[in-house]
Write an enzyme that holds these catalytic residues in place. Structure first.
Site, PDB file in Angstrom:
ATOM      1  CG  ASP A 294      22.427  22.604 -26.384  1.00  0.00           C
ATOM      2  OD1 ASP A 294      21.788  22.622 -25.311  1.00  0.00           O
ATOM      3  OD2 ASP A 294      23.640  22.866 -26.435  1.00  0.00           O
TER       4      ASP A 294
HETATM    5  C1  NOJ Z   1      22.904  24.267 -23.132  1.00  0.00           C
HETATM    6  C2  NOJ Z   1      24.216  23.558 -23.217  1.00  0.00           C
HETATM    7  O1  NOJ Z   1      24.821  23.808 -24.460  1.00  0.00           O
HETATM    8  C3  NOJ Z   1      24.096  22.065 -23.025  1.00  0.00           C
HETATM    9  O2  NOJ Z   1      25.374  21.505 -23.014  1.00  0.00           O
HETATM   10  C4  NOJ Z   1      23.343  21.769 -21.773  1.00  0.00           C
HETATM   11  O3  NOJ Z   1      23.280  20.387 -21.559  1.00  0.00           O
HETATM   12  C5  NOJ Z   1      21.961  22.376 -21.892  1.00  0.00           C
HETATM   13  N1  NOJ Z   1      22.079  23.811 -22.039  1.00  0.00           N
HETATM   14  C6  NOJ Z   1      21.088  22.041 -20.692  1.00  0.00           C
HETATM   15  O4  NOJ Z   1      21.522  22.695 -19.580  1.00  0.00           O
END
Ligand code: NOJ
Length: 760
Positions: A294
């Site tokens: 993430d």
């Molecule tokens: C953080 C989020 O937790 C995740 O779900 C998301 O896909 C990414 N950012 C990218 O935007």
């Protein structure tokens, strides 16, 4: 540039990229892809391998802590060197094409980029938020909604979505419950499957499909006290029986990528968890796609106190099986040197890179890196009227009727004075929901507009009070109005004159989603006061709730005759709500998450354990309860009303005692005892009464959506088998134990008919 193209072409030919020969056998195709990957990897330098494992955010949208100022130049430089394998948040044909051209035409090997984006509940045309869609329990509709999102996103240059989120959560304080399918692993698994098939279709190389990403692996939905990015401390039984099943279902349905999460489990940040990523995902489940971290989560292992610096973080993450680094720059800065210094075996890189390349091959990016970049298709596809029809259908299916005393609903279509009250009723932005980055501002049909389409009543609109103040965006905290009541009086006067008051109250669309945990689950700001003030002058109220999570609306349940759960329903919100209020659509949604009486009951869920002290017959204090509120929820999981009523009877099994492995047939009669045709979600639960690992008091193991005409009776059949009767022990082994079971069938987890059986 010409010179570089000349360099690239021979390499592509060498490994047979121009081989367009079609083979009917999937295995042959896999074999061919494997050969191509192996040949390509042989040509790659360590830096180019690390490049494939590096994902940068684009240059416009941001969906995490902002990257450092001025690093756009660095990103372009790295793109040209072949040090980037993927970009996120680059969208629109023109933009994607420009960046893809750099990768394909200016780098040594010309490996195309994969473009990721959070296509969570639609792209430009928005569907209801995922939690709302889950309330439909309609897998075909959910699949279709994902396929429309894929069609629009792919037409805009995107070939990979960071969805579906399959995190199970029992905690309405956690803002991201809006992105998931609720609290139940069985329903969550079915919806995961539907969404993945919707995004990916049967053939990833089709131009209107995109690779899906099951996230967040794993446990994120159990963040302590519902606080975002917090630690997670769950036992093995919860991990294996509640958290992991939807991920397993995702892998079984062919999901091509997974994203790990920000949390730790048992003291190990999951980005660095070999147990989850190597042992379970890539080992036991044989997953052959890739895992992306993430946003910055690899680097965040330093703040967690698990890695002392970026070098150590990179080593831990790659060893644990995180294949691609989203925006922490850790891999690109550290991995090559780690390999050269002998601290990491290059084979780890080869494994990660081959997984990433595999997905690029499957998408057909090597055959045509610009296939998603056709402007005419972009124009025709995005906002296509058919998509609007489909999201309207999905929106109506997502609405849950929570209360309808004296059949106040449906509203009469003529001769009525209706007062519509609440800032959210006229809001055209909030109903779009939290993940609306690719849509245009203020493009939802508001409830006001939806109701105006019914012209034979007199409709007066008053805001009453603001919910949020100023412009709110995806990255900024919403400012809630907690004091201004200056417009209460206008609304009160309008309510006095009305036959029926429709109040649209709840959360702004940006009050749920990432980074939006709440400690209070009541109506935000002064809306509760407004509701009570209006109730004093006219109690004939229909409350339409807008929210991205279960709310504690105990007062409303006691005082307001009709309550409609309308979540944030996307682009077509207003028409969906109006059609339900006026009875042109008979609601059939059922809650995918339990609604608490107050926040103190959270986490609250239907599949709880009995405890050693479930009751005390003598009314003493020594049993598992609160002294100030009932244990039961306000609205249970699976609950939802219709404009008709259904009666369950004749629950029958094809025996009372079965051997392990034998299939059990369950049948039940459902009669529509009302005056309207309707649709019911028939739910089947079991209870395994005694287990080597204690079992929940109820577990959903089947459901079916049935249309039943007024007066008609339908018999519904279910099958229980080894897939549904067992559970995971603490060694992560699936076991079925002999013993006594109960089976329950009903229209909610709390209202069921039941029977017993034994497994021998
Ligand atoms: C953080 C989020 O937790 C995740 O779900 C998301 O896909 C990414 N950012 C990218 O935007």
């Amino acid at each position: 540039m010409k010179k570089i193209v000349l360099l690239v072409v021979p390499i592509l030919l060498l490994i047979g990229f121009n081989d367009t020969k079609q083979t009917s056998m999937k295995e042959n195709k896999n074999q061919t892809i494997k050969q191509k990957i192996d040949s390509l990897i042989k040509l790659m330098t360590i830096e180019e391998k690390v490049g494939q494992m590096n994902q940068y955010n684009g240059f416009w949208d941001v969906t995490g802590p902002a990257p450092k100022e001025g690093n756009a130049e660095k990103k372009y430089e790295h793109l040209r060197k072949g040090w980037v394998g993927s970009m996120l948040n680059v969208r629109g044909v023109k933009n994607v094409l420009a960046v893809q051209k750099i990768a394909v035409e200016e780098t040594r090997l010309g490996i195309p980029l994969i473009f990721g984006f959070d296509v969570i509940h639609g792209y430009k045309t928005l569907s209801p938020i995922p939690l709302a869609e889950a309330a439909s329990w309609d897998l075909e509709a959910i699949k279709k909604s994902a396929s429309i999102a894929a069609a629009e996103a792919s037409a805009s240059g995107i070939n990979w979505t960071f969805g579906p989120m399959v995190d199970i959560s029992r905690d309405a304080r956690w803002g991201r419950v809006m992105e998931g399918a609720g609290e139940d692993p069985f329903l969550g698994s079915k919806i995961a499957e539907a969404r993945i098939t919707g995004f990916q279709g049967n053939d990833l190389s089709q131009v209107n499909t995109i690779a899906a990403c099951a996230k967040h692996f794993a446990g994120y939905g159990f963040s302590e006290s519902g606080r975002e990015y917090n630690t997670v401390d769950i036992g093995m039984s919860t991990l294996h029986n509640i958290v992991l099943p939807p991920f397993k279902a995702a892998v079984d349905s062919g999901v091509r990528t997974l994203m790990n999460s920000f949390n730790e489990i048992n003291g190990v940040p999951v980005t660095g968890s070999s147990y989850l990523q190597r042992d379970i995902l890539k080992g036991k489940w044989n997953f052959d796609g890739f895992v992306i971290s993430d946003w910055a989560s690899i680097g965040e292992m330093i703040s967690w106190g698990h890695a002392k610096d970026k070098r150590e973080a990179a080593k831990i993450a790659v060893t644990a099986g995180s294949d691609m680094d989203m925006e922490s720059n850790t891999y690109i800065e550290e991995l090559a040197q780690l390999v050269k210094d002998g601290f990491i075996d290059e084979k780890l890189l080869d494994d990660a890179v081959s997984r990433i390349l595999r997905v690029k091959f499957e998408l057909g990016l090597f055959e045509d890196p610009y296939k998603y970049c056709v402007e005419t298709r972009e124009k025709e596809t995005i906002g296509n009227p058919k998509h609007h029809e489909a999201v309207l259908d999905m929106a109506k299916k997502s609405i849950v009727l929570l209360k309808n005393e004296n059949n106040l609903l449906p509203l009469k279509k003529e001769g009525q004075n209706i007062a519509l009250i609440g800032a959210l009723a006229a809001d055209k932005n909030s109903p779009l929901g939290s993940w609306c980055i690719a849509s245009d501002d203020n493009t939802a049909v508001s409830v006001l507009e939806g109701m105006q389409a019914y012209e034979n009543n007199s409709l007066v609109y008053n805001k009453g009070t603001d919910v949020s103040l100023g412009k709110t965006t995806f990255v900024k905290e919403v400012k809630i109005n907690t004091s201004d009541k200056s417009e209460f009086n206008d609304a009160i006067q309008a309510a006095k004159k009305a036959d029926v008051v429709v109040m649209v109250l709840g959360e702004h669309g940006f009050q749920s989603g990432e980074g939006r945990s709440r400690t209070n689950l009541q109506l935000p700001g002064v809306q509760q006061e407004l509701l009570e003030a209006i109730h004093e002058v006219n109690p004939n109220i229909v409350l339409v709730l807008n929210n991205g999570r279960p709310l504690a609306i105990t007062w409303a349940d006691e005082h307001i005759p009709a309550i409609v759960e309308a979540w944030q329903l996307g682009t077509q919100t207003g028409h969906a709500v109006a059609q339900v209020l006026y009875g042109d659509y008979n609601p059939s949604g059922k809650l995918p998450m339990t609604f608490p009486r107050n926040v103190g009951q959270v986490p609250i869920y239907y599949n709880y354990k009995n405890t050693g002290r479930p009751v005390d017959k003598d009314n003493n204090v020594f049993w598992s309860h609160y002294i100030d509120v009932n244990n039961t929820p306000l609205y249970p999981f699976g609950y939802g009303l219709s404009y008709t009523r259904f009666e369950y009877s004749s629950l029958k099994l094809n025996g009372s005692s079965f051997s392990l492995g034998e299939e059990i047939s369950v049948s039940v009669d459902i009669k529509n005892i009302g005056k309207r045709d309707g649709k019911e979600v028939v739910q089947l639960y079991i209870r395994d009464l005694f287990g080597s690992i204690t079992r929940p008091v109820k577990e959903l193991k089947g459901f079916e959506l049935v249309n039943i005409k007024a007066g008609e009776t339908k018999t519904i059949q279910f099958t229980l088998n080894k897939e549904t009767l067992g559970f995971y022990n603490n060694e992560s082994e699936y076991v079925i134990e002999p013993g006594d079971f109960k089976v329950f069938v009903g229209g909610s987890s709390a209202e069921t008919v039941e029977a017993d059986f034994e497994l021998k």
